[in-house]
Design an enzyme around this catalytic site. Structure first.
Site, mmCIF file in Angstrom:
data_model
loop_
_atom_site.group_PDB
_atom_site.id
_atom_site.type_symbol
_atom_site.label_atom_id
_atom_site.label_comp_id
_atom_site.label_asym_id
_atom_site.label_seq_id
_atom_site.Cartn_x
_atom_site.Cartn_y
_atom_site.Cartn_z
ATOM 1 N N ASN A 16 2.381 -0.156 -11.228
ATOM 2 C CA ASN A 16 3.482 0.821 -11.318
ATOM 3 C C ASN A 16 3.422 1.609 -12.622
ATOM 4 O O ASN A 16 3.700 2.807 -12.638
ATOM 5 C CB ASN A 16 4.841 0.127 -11.168
ATOM 6 C CG ASN A 16 5.155 -0.180 -9.728
ATOM 7 O OD1 ASN A 16 5.563 0.693 -8.972
ATOM 8 N ND2 ASN A 16 4.916 -1.417 -9.317
ATOM 9 N N HIS A 108 12.293 -2.949 -7.561
ATOM 10 C CA HIS A 108 12.280 -4.293 -6.976
ATOM 11 C C HIS A 108 11.713 -4.206 -5.557
ATOM 12 O O HIS A 108 12.129 -3.341 -4.781
ATOM 13 C CB HIS A 108 13.700 -4.865 -6.955
ATOM 14 C CG HIS A 108 13.747 -6.269 -6.436
ATOM 15 N ND1 HIS A 108 13.407 -7.359 -7.213
ATOM 16 C CD2 HIS A 108 14.053 -6.748 -5.210
ATOM 17 C CE1 HIS A 108 13.519 -8.461 -6.475
ATOM 18 N NE2 HIS A 108 13.900 -8.127 -5.262
HETATM 19 C C1 GRF Z 1 6.232 -4.738 -8.484
HETATM 20 O O1 GRF Z 1 6.119 -5.170 -7.155
HETATM 21 C C2 GRF Z 1 7.663 -4.503 -8.841
HETATM 22 O O2 GRF Z 1 8.445 -4.124 -7.765
HETATM 23 C C3 GRF Z 1 8.111 -5.853 -9.319
HETATM 24 O O3 GRF Z 1 7.000 -6.378 -9.998
HETATM 25 C C4 GRF Z 1 5.798 -5.831 -9.452
HETATM 26 C C5 GRF Z 1 4.970 -5.307 -10.567
HETATM 27 O O4 GRF Z 1 3.676 -4.942 -10.141
HETATM 28 N N1 GRF Z 1 9.301 -5.743 -10.113
HETATM 29 P P1 GRF Z 1 2.716 -4.102 -11.091
HETATM 30 O O5 GRF Z 1 2.520 -4.884 -12.381
HETATM 31 O O6 GRF Z 1 3.371 -2.770 -11.352
HETATM 32 O O7 GRF Z 1 1.426 -3.963 -10.349
#
Ligand code: GRF
Length: 190
Positions: A16, A108
């Site tokens: 993300n 989330h």
């Molecule tokens: C994501 O699925 C987000 O929704 C959750 O933690 C995960 C993080 O994934 N809060 P990344 O580190 O961004 O790949």
């Protein structure tokens, strides 16, 4: 036009974080990564984007207030006014909440209020629901309870593996989070 300065809080793979950094026209500048897991893969991604990283180990501090005071100092030094949580696995305490009211956003991987807390994708998968999703919301002092800003549904197919479902959810996250950030920032541009 002044662009706001933001920090991403992430402690995992950083997909993300990457999506936010690669988004066109985010209408804010992400200038700092805060990470509470030394060695997390997200840290390696900061160099490519020229983002400063502050990595800390909560165990080295006496309390949440102690480490959040240090974070606050870093955030102030960097001129940050928005916090985007993306896989930060700690509850945000009053030190940061009071400094950034309605300026801390989280993503989330479920349709909140369903499946809050840890392993939301696993919870949905085990519950055999035919639909889950993604929520972007403001942070409050609960676990995934703050006001919802945006949600997008993701189907769960009968033969899905948990990995396939995770992949489908993350693809939605990577589009939704930057889009919501851009929308919010557009309201604060001056
Ligand atoms: C994501 O699925 C987000 O929704 C959750 O933690 C995960 C993080 O994934 N809060 P990344 O580190 O961004 O790949």
């Amino acid at each position: 036009m002044t662009k706001a300065r933001a920090a991403v809080f992430a402690s995992g793979a950083g997909s993300n974080f990457q999506a936010i950094m690669e988004a066109d026209d985010l209408l804010c500048d992400v200038v700092l990564l805060i990470c509470d897991k030394p060695g997390a893969a997200v840290i390696e991604k900061t160099e490519k984007f020229g983002v400063q990283a502050f990595i800390f180990n909560a165990k080295e501090y006496g309390s949440k207030t102690d480490y959040e005071r240090v974070l606050l100092e870093k955030l102030r030094e960097a001129g940050v006014t928005w916090l985007f949580l993306a896989g930060y696995m700690r509850i945000v305490g009053p030190t940061l909440l009071s400094e950034f009211p309605e300026r801390i956003i989280n993503i989330h991987p479920s349709l909140l209020p369903e499946f809050p807390g840890l392993d939301a994708i696993g919870q949905a998968y085990e519950s055999a629901v035919d639909q889950t999703g993604v929520t972007v919301h403001y942070i409050d002092d609960g676990i995934d309870t703050g006001p919802i800003i945006a949600q997008e549904e993701v189907p769960v197919y009968p033969n899905d593996t948990k990995e396939q479902l995770t992949e489908r959810i993350q693809q939605v996250e990577h589009k939704l989070y930057p889009r919501v950030i851009r929308q919010i920032m557009s309201r604060f541009m001056h």
